[in-house]
Motif scaffolding. Structure first.
Motif, PDB file in Angstrom:
ATOM      1  N   LEU A 163      30.769  46.928  40.091  1.00 27.01           N
ATOM      2  CA  LEU A 163      32.043  46.622  39.438  1.00 27.01           C
ATOM      3  C   LEU A 163      32.062  45.219  38.834  1.00 27.01           C
ATOM      4  O   LEU A 163      32.754  44.972  37.839  1.00 27.01           O
ATOM      5  CB  LEU A 163      33.197  46.792  40.432  1.00 27.01           C
ATOM      6  N   LEU A 164      31.297  44.299  39.415  1.00 27.48           N
ATOM      7  CA  LEU A 164      31.261  42.930  38.891  1.00 27.48           C
ATOM      8  C   LEU A 164      30.160  42.713  37.852  1.00 27.48           C
ATOM      9  O   LEU A 164      30.125  41.673  37.199  1.00 27.48           O
ATOM     10  CB  LEU A 164      31.063  41.925  40.035  1.00 27.48           C
ATOM     11  N   GLU A 165      29.291  43.686  37.685  1.00 21.12           N
ATOM     12  CA  GLU A 165      28.152  43.521  36.781  1.00 21.12           C
ATOM     13  C   GLU A 165      28.543  43.060  35.373  1.00 21.12           C
ATOM     14  O   GLU A 165      27.872  42.197  34.788  1.00 21.12           O
ATOM     15  CB  GLU A 165      27.349  44.827  36.705  1.00 21.12           C
ATOM     16  N   PRO A 166      29.641  43.554  34.780  1.00 27.34           N
ATOM     17  CA  PRO A 166      29.983  43.109  33.413  1.00 27.34           C
ATOM     18  C   PRO A 166      30.354  41.634  33.308  1.00 27.34           C
ATOM     19  O   PRO A 166      30.445  41.110  32.188  1.00 27.34           O
ATOM     20  CB  PRO A 166      31.198  43.993  33.053  1.00 27.34           C
ATOM     21  N   PHE A 167      30.571  40.964  34.436  1.00 28.37           N
ATOM     22  CA  PHE A 167      31.077  39.591  34.389  1.00 28.37           C
ATOM     23  C   PHE A 167      29.996  38.537  34.631  1.00 28.37           C
ATOM     24  O   PHE A 167      30.284  37.344  34.612  1.00 28.37           O
ATOM     25  CB  PHE A 167      32.216  39.432  35.408  1.00 28.37           C
ATOM     26  N   ALA A 168      28.771  38.968  34.840  1.00 34.11           N
ATOM     27  CA  ALA A 168      27.621  38.052  34.946  1.00 34.11           C
ATOM     28  C   ALA A 168      27.835  36.941  35.971  1.00 34.11           C
ATOM     29  O   ALA A 168      27.518  35.779  35.721  1.00 34.11           O
ATOM     30  CB  ALA A 168      27.297  37.454  33.571  1.00 34.11           C
ATOM     31  N   ILE A 169      28.408  37.301  37.123  1.00 30.16           N
ATOM     32  CA  ILE A 169      28.547  36.337  38.218  1.00 30.16           C
ATOM     33  C   ILE A 169      27.238  36.287  38.997  1.00 30.16           C
ATOM     34  O   ILE A 169      26.671  37.324  39.334  1.00 30.16           O
ATOM     35  CB  ILE A 169      29.711  36.738  39.152  1.00 30.16           C
ATOM     36  N   LEU A 170      26.742  35.096  39.254  1.00 25.99           N
ATOM     37  CA  LEU A 170      25.485  34.959  39.982  1.00 25.99           C
ATOM     38  C   LEU A 170      25.604  35.576  41.380  1.00 25.99           C
ATOM     39  O   LEU A 170      26.636  35.451  42.034  1.00 25.99           O
ATOM     40  CB  LEU A 170      25.105  33.483  40.110  1.00 25.99           C
ATOM     41  N   ASN A 171      24.539  36.226  41.826  1.00 24.36           N
ATOM     42  CA  ASN A 171      24.569  36.865  43.148  1.00 24.36           C
ATOM     43  C   ASN A 171      24.856  35.874  44.263  1.00 24.36           C
ATOM     44  O   ASN A 171      25.476  36.217  45.276  1.00 24.36           O
ATOM     45  CB  ASN A 171      23.245  37.581  43.417  1.00 24.36           C
ATOM     46  N   ASN A 172      24.399  34.615  44.119  1.00 25.35           N
ATOM     47  CA  ASN A 172      24.650  33.634  45.179  1.00 25.35           C
ATOM     48  C   ASN A 172      26.082  33.098  45.154  1.00 25.35           C
ATOM     49  O   ASN A 172      26.439  32.237  45.940  1.00 25.35           O
ATOM     50  CB  ASN A 172      23.635  32.490  45.131  1.00 25.35           C
ATOM     51  N   HIS A 173      26.900  33.640  44.246  1.00 25.83           N
ATOM     52  CA  HIS A 173      28.334  33.338  44.222  1.00 25.83           C
ATOM     53  C   HIS A 173      29.164  34.545  44.664  1.00 25.83           C
ATOM     54  O   HIS A 173      30.382  34.572  44.480  1.00 25.83           O
ATOM     55  CB  HIS A 173      28.769  32.881  42.829  1.00 25.83           C
TER      56      HIS A 173
END
Length: 220
Positions: free
Chosen positions: A107-117
């Motif tokens: 669900l968050l993939e479209p927002f390019a949030i780093l995995n470590n965040h």
């Protein structure tokens, strides 16, 4: 001057609905509701309750669960804008969720949030029913059985160095709200903040949060 850092819940906050509840309503047998009531009533720990909820679901449902949420979950208005706002001002933004990796990451993939965040609970589909794993469980200062322990994660950002901002909606955000400098709350978290005299600012969309952060002059 303290560095602002945001800890934002996922279910019911970034998404309009609580995805665990949505999945249980659609796929779980009726006994899930009593478990949910025990979690909200703090009769069982979040970790115990969430483990029990997902043990009701067959691992064969994995793709059905993911597909259902990708088709139905709605992202709260203003979420992309708050990511832009915080990025422009060098304000660290962490997703800290009692939700589960198998649906949060898609669900968050479209927002390019780093995995470590992104901090959340894990999942194991190797058995007959879904097992939840706890990569972010409570540290030695917390004994609440949080599952994904938001206060433990926040303690990595010392209060004397950081202005800690919590955005949330439910029981999983309560312990974090207790130690935050600024709390943005909706739904059940508002009830608990009022009950415990925790200062908060209500919000409906992330545009409300952006406006309040601007009014406070918060910047990195």
């Amino acid at each position: 001057m303290k560095q602002p850092v945001i800890f934002c819940d996922f279910d019911g906050t970034i998404t309009n609905n609580d995805n665990i509840i949505v999945l249980m309503k659609r796929f779980a047998p009726p006994e899930w509701e009593a478990i949910k009531d025990d979690i909200l009533g703090q009769k069982v720990t979040i970790q115990e309750g969430v483990s029990h909820l997902f043990s009701l679901l067959s691992t064969e449902l994995k793709q059905d669960l993911i597909s259902f949420l990708l088709e139905t979950a709605e992202i709260r208005d203003g979420f992309r804008e708050i990511l832009l706002f915080t990025g422009e001002r060098n304000i660290e933004f962490y997703v800290v969720s009692g939700g589960i990796d198998f649906f949060i990451y898609p669900l968050l993939e479209p927002f390019a949030i780093l995995n470590n965040h992104i901090y959340c609970n894990g999942s194991d589909f190797s058995g007959e029913t879904i097992t939840i794993t706890w990569p972010n469980s409570c540290d030695e200062q917390c004994h609440n059985g949080c599952g994904c322990c938001k206060p433990s994660i926040m303690r990595r950002f010392p209060a004397e160095e950081y202005e800690r901002i919590v955005i949330g909606d439910s029981i999983t955000d309560l312990q974090a709200a207790k130690q935050a400098d600024i709390v943005y709350a909706r739904d059940f978290l508002i009830e608990k903040c009022e009950e415990l005299s925790i200062a908060y600012t209500p919000f409906t969309s992330f545009h409300d949060v952006i406006t309040d952060l601007k009014n406070r002059g918060v910047k990195g």
